[in-house]
Design an enzyme around this catalytic site. Structure first.
Site, PDB file in Angstrom:
ATOM      1  N   ALA A  33       0.949  -1.101   0.059  1.00  0.00           N
ATOM      2  CA  ALA A  33       0.020  -0.202   0.178  1.00  0.00           C
ATOM      3  C   ALA A  33       0.842   1.139  -0.042  1.00  0.00           C
ATOM      4  CB  ALA A  33      -0.835   0.143   1.226  1.00  0.00           C
ATOM      5  N   ASN A  34       0.354   2.485   0.034  1.00  0.00           N
ATOM      6  CA  ASN A  34       1.235   3.593   0.325  1.00  0.00           C
ATOM      7  C   ASN A  34       0.098   4.659   1.306  1.00  0.00           C
ATOM      8  OD1 ASN A  34      -0.700   5.703  -1.272  1.00  0.00           O
ATOM      9  ND2 ASN A  34      -0.323   4.217  -3.056  1.00  0.00           N
ATOM     10  N   ARG A  35       0.876   5.641   1.389  1.00  0.00           N
ATOM     11  CA  ARG A  35       0.568   6.689   2.793  1.00  0.00           C
ATOM     12  C   ARG A  35      -0.613   7.464   2.232  1.00  0.00           C
ATOM     13  NH1 ARG A  35       3.769   5.942   6.997  1.00  0.00           N
ATOM     14  NH2 ARG A  35       5.901   5.443   6.464  1.00  0.00           N
ATOM     15  N   ALA A  99      -3.288   8.106  -5.681  1.00  0.00           N
ATOM     16  CA  ALA A  99      -1.831   7.481  -5.493  1.00  0.00           C
ATOM     17  C   ALA A  99      -1.820   6.005  -5.880  1.00  0.00           C
ATOM     18  CB  ALA A  99      -1.523   7.604  -3.939  1.00  0.00           C
TER      19      ALA A  99
END
Ligand code: CTP
Ligand code: CA
Length: 223
Positions: A33-35, A99
């Site tokens: 995943a990402n932030r 994102a």
């Protein structure tokens, strides 16, 4: 009787917004995943809805709930996001605030990876489809206005200017996501809008204020 429908400058316009992170599975219980919190994308969708647009909101697993009044499509992976975006076309404008994970695990396992195999797992990656690029270069379904985002950590304007040309979009909203700015996951944003004429840096403001200013410019461009 109160009127619940108010006409705005974007009434009758269809606008697609992607938002949030994507999750790329490793096995049935793990993912990459990402932030991204999804806050900026949700705020943009809300601002466009307030101006009267019919908004398709295509979101990965975000922390922030989708705004009321938009059509929500929930997805997990980049590939699912691309499919949902294609389903939502045609549109007058598209804003790509998601994102999107650049890579997925090449062959996600159908079974949970176990420690008992002895060896450490080795993940091999494959590149995800570039949704913004693919819609910007669509021959028959390109929205009149395509807006991308560029989250950068160094040389923000130079990188984002090059990215705008590479992606083939009309505008890029660039921001500096270096940890020191506190922007990633925060309530505020400091952006530079890049179009064919150049770069305009906006003062740091709330994500809602960025969204309202962007939505007003989109309305100007579409009418
Ligand atoms: N984007 C997309 N699909 C992808 C990757 C990015 O639609 N697979 C979109 C994002 O939503 C954003 C824009 O492209 O609007 C730029 O994303 P960014 O990650 O900054 O660009 P990349 O081309 O992935 O370059 P980088 O190597 O800097 O991550
Ligand atoms: Ca990327």
């Amino acid at each position: 009787i109160t009127a619940y429908f108010q006409a705005g400058p974007l009434t009758g316009k269809r606008i697609l917004v992607t938002s949030g992170p994507t999750h790329e599975p490793i096995d049935p219980v793990r993912y990459i995943a990402n932030r991204s919190s999804g806050a900026q994308g949700a705020a943009i969708a809300k601002a466009l809805h307030v101006l009267g647009a019919k908004v398709s909101f295509i979101t990965g697993p975000a922390d922030v709930p989708p705004p009321a009044g938009v059509d929500v499509v929930r997805v997990e992976t980049a590939q699912q996001m691309l499919d949902a975006v294609r389903q939502a076309l045609p549109a007058d404008a598209a804003v790509f605030a998601a994102a999107v994970a650049d890579w997925r695990v090449a062959s996600a396992s159908d079974s949970k990876l176990k420690k008992t195999s002895g060896a450490l797992p080795v993940l091999t990656f494959a590149e995800n489809p570039d949704i913004l690029y693919s819609i910007s270069h669509s021959e028959d379904q390109r929205p009149k206005l395509v807006v991308g985002f560029a989250a950068e950590t160094d040389d923000v304007v130079a990188n984002a200017t090059a990215k705008r040309l590479r992606k083939g979009c009309d505008w890029i909203v660039a921001n500096d996501v270096s940890p020191s700015t506190g922007i990633m996951g925060g309530q505020e944003n400091a952006v530079t809008l890049i179009d064919e004429k150049g770069a305009e840096t906006w003062p740091r403001m709330s994500k809602d204020a960025v969204s309202q200013r962007l939505a007003a410019l989109i309305a100007e461009r579409l009418t």
